[in-house]
Design an enzyme around this catalytic site. Structure first.
Site, PDB file in Angstrom:
ATOM      1  N   VAL A  86     -16.160  -0.057   4.624  1.00 50.65           N
ATOM      2  CA  VAL A  86     -16.345   0.095   6.067  1.00 50.65           C
ATOM      3  C   VAL A  86     -15.161   0.819   6.706  1.00 50.65           C
ATOM      4  O   VAL A  86     -14.052   0.837   6.158  1.00 50.65           O
ATOM      5  CB  VAL A  86     -16.543  -1.277   6.751  1.00 50.65           C
ATOM      6  CG1 VAL A  86     -17.849  -1.916   6.289  1.00 50.65           C
ATOM      7  CG2 VAL A  86     -15.359  -2.204   6.494  1.00 50.65           C
ATOM      8  N   ASP A 136      -6.327  -6.339   8.094  1.00 52.55           N
ATOM      9  CA  ASP A 136      -7.645  -5.917   8.557  1.00 52.55           C
ATOM     10  C   ASP A 136      -8.760  -6.522   7.719  1.00 52.55           C
ATOM     11  O   ASP A 136      -9.738  -7.034   8.233  1.00 52.55           O
ATOM     12  CB  ASP A 136      -7.751  -4.376   8.580  1.00 52.55           C
ATOM     13  CG  ASP A 136      -7.316  -3.713   7.282  1.00 52.55           C
ATOM     14  OD1 ASP A 136      -6.936  -4.420   6.318  1.00 52.55           O
ATOM     15  OD2 ASP A 136      -7.348  -2.467   7.218  1.00 52.55           O
ATOM     16  N   ARG A 174     -10.144   5.590  12.207  1.00 50.20           N
ATOM     17  CA  ARG A 174      -9.508   4.351  12.663  1.00 50.20           C
ATOM     18  C   ARG A 174      -9.834   4.070  14.134  1.00 50.20           C
ATOM     19  O   ARG A 174      -9.784   2.935  14.585  1.00 50.20           O
ATOM     20  CB  ARG A 174      -7.980   4.438  12.511  1.00 50.20           C
ATOM     21  CG  ARG A 174      -7.485   4.451  11.071  1.00 50.20           C
ATOM     22  CD  ARG A 174      -5.989   4.173  11.034  1.00 50.20           C
ATOM     23  NE  ARG A 174      -5.366   4.528   9.774  1.00 50.20           N
ATOM     24  CZ  ARG A 174      -5.296   3.721   8.710  1.00 50.20           C
ATOM     25  NH1 ARG A 174      -5.828   2.525   8.766  1.00 50.20           N
ATOM     26  NH2 ARG A 174      -4.695   4.107   7.600  1.00 50.20           N
ATOM     27  N   ASP A 183     -10.310  -7.868   0.479  1.00 47.85           N
ATOM     28  CA  ASP A 183     -11.285  -7.315  -0.465  1.00 47.85           C
ATOM     29  C   ASP A 183     -11.040  -7.977  -1.819  1.00 47.85           C
ATOM     30  O   ASP A 183     -11.472  -9.117  -2.025  1.00 47.85           O
ATOM     31  CB  ASP A 183     -11.103  -5.792  -0.481  1.00 47.85           C
ATOM     32  CG  ASP A 183     -12.135  -5.064  -1.313  1.00 47.85           C
ATOM     33  OD1 ASP A 183     -13.257  -5.574  -1.439  1.00 47.85           O
ATOM     34  OD2 ASP A 183     -11.827  -3.979  -1.843  1.00 47.85           O
TER      35      ASP A 183
HETATM   36  P1  5GP Z   1      -7.438  -5.695  -1.455  1.00 43.79           P
HETATM   37  O1  5GP Z   1      -6.047  -5.678  -1.991  1.00 43.79           O
HETATM   38  O2  5GP Z   1      -7.830  -7.025  -0.838  1.00 43.79           O
HETATM   39  O3  5GP Z   1      -8.441  -5.229  -2.471  1.00 43.79           O
HETATM   40  O4  5GP Z   1      -7.525  -4.597  -0.371  1.00 43.79           O
HETATM   41  C1  5GP Z   1      -6.867  -4.733   0.790  1.00 43.79           C
HETATM   42  C2  5GP Z   1      -6.717  -3.408   1.472  1.00 43.79           C
HETATM   43  O5  5GP Z   1      -7.643  -2.437   0.993  1.00 43.79           O
HETATM   44  C3  5GP Z   1      -7.013  -3.604   2.932  1.00 43.79           C
HETATM   45  O6  5GP Z   1      -5.837  -3.922   3.621  1.00 43.79           O
HETATM   46  C4  5GP Z   1      -7.572  -2.265   3.308  1.00 43.79           C
HETATM   47  O7  5GP Z   1      -6.518  -1.410   3.688  1.00 43.79           O
HETATM   48  C5  5GP Z   1      -8.212  -1.727   2.064  1.00 43.79           C
HETATM   49  N1  5GP Z   1      -9.676  -1.957   2.072  1.00 43.79           N
HETATM   50  C6  5GP Z   1     -10.386  -2.860   1.371  1.00 43.79           C
HETATM   51  N2  5GP Z   1     -11.703  -2.785   1.653  1.00 43.79           N
HETATM   52  C7  5GP Z   1     -11.819  -1.790   2.569  1.00 43.79           C
HETATM   53  C8  5GP Z   1     -12.934  -1.230   3.282  1.00 43.79           C
HETATM   54  O8  5GP Z   1     -14.110  -1.610   3.161  1.00 43.79           O
HETATM   55  N3  5GP Z   1     -12.640  -0.227   4.155  1.00 43.79           N
HETATM   56  C9  5GP Z   1     -11.375   0.242   4.354  1.00 43.79           C
HETATM   57  N4  5GP Z   1     -11.224   1.233   5.233  1.00 43.79           N
HETATM   58  N5  5GP Z   1     -10.309  -0.280   3.707  1.00 43.79           N
HETATM   59  C10 5GP Z   1     -10.520  -1.279   2.831  1.00 43.79           C
HETATM   60 MG    MG Z   2      -4.650  -2.419   4.566  1.00 41.50          MG
END
Ligand code: 5GP
Ligand code: MG
Length: 183
Positions: A156, A103, A168, A106
């Site tokens: 978000v 999705d 969701r 980040d």
């Molecule tokens: P990362 O490992 O890249 O920091 O985070 C990845 C996961 O964190 C994504 O698959 C998602 O599930 C969650 N995540 C990161 N940013 C957001 C956000 O703004 N909103 C939501 N709902 N989930 C996020």
């Molecule tokens: Mg995720």
């Protein structure tokens, strides 16, 4: 507009028609990249369900589909930094063209971790696709191959993305009112 979507929404960042238009063009980009090659899609649950559902039926090439469950967040809005793969895919990836779909990118720690696992199986190729990208938050050394939208550093929800498993089902990408995140 926000209140029409949900009373907890402060601001709609990306509307439903914009998401649909972008996913249609993303599917064409992905189709142009792979041609007639079969692609094994690994999608990261739960957040990518809605995005993948919309993308999958628009992809022109032959596909196989499997899933992976990874967690780093719990019920908060910032990554714990620890990524746990709690359920792996079952299909063999050796010699396959693999497309990892999530999705949102980040910090990139989740995708990086899953990509490292996939590479151990020696796929023919590995590419990544995300609906949303927050490039300014990146910690891990990873660049997505296909991106729906770049967004600012805001937590978000909607279109599959949750806050504590809620929201969701919102049809758009939105930011919640601050008091909801604080509660
Ligand atoms: P990362 O490992 O890249 O920091 O985070 C990845 C996961 O964190 C994504 O698959 C998602 O599930 C969650 N995540 C990161 N940013 C957001 C956000 O703004 N909103 C939501 N709902 N989930 C996020
Ligand atoms: Mg995720």
């Amino acid at each position: 507009m926000s209140n029409a979507v949900h009373p907890d929404v402060e601001r709609v960042l990306i509307t439903e028609p914009r998401i649909h238009r972008r996913i249609a063009s993303l599917a064409r980009e992905i189709g142009d990249c792979y041609g007639d090659d079969e692609v094994t899609i690994i999608t990261v649950l739960n957040g990518s369900m809605v995005f993948l559902g919309e993308l999958l039926h628009r992809l022109p090439m032959p596909t196989r589909l499997d899933t992976v469950v990874a967690r780093s967040y719990g019920a908060g809005t910032t990554s714990s930094g620890r990524v746990r793969i709690s359920r792996q895919w079952k299909l063999s990836l050796r010699g396959r063209h693999v497309l990892l779909v999530d999705d949102i990118l980040d910090t990139g720690l989740t995708m990086k971790r899953i990509c490292d696992h996939i590479r151990r199986e020696r796929p023919a190729s590995l590419r990544t696709c995300v609906l949303l990208d927050k490039p300014m938050r990146r910690v891990a050394d990873i660049q997505p191959d296909f991106v729906g939208f770049e967004i600012p550093d805001k937590f978000v929800v909607g279109y599959g993305l949750d806050f504590a498993e809620r929201y969701r089902n919102l049809p758009c990408i939105a930011v919640l009112k601050p008091e909801i995140y604080r509660a």
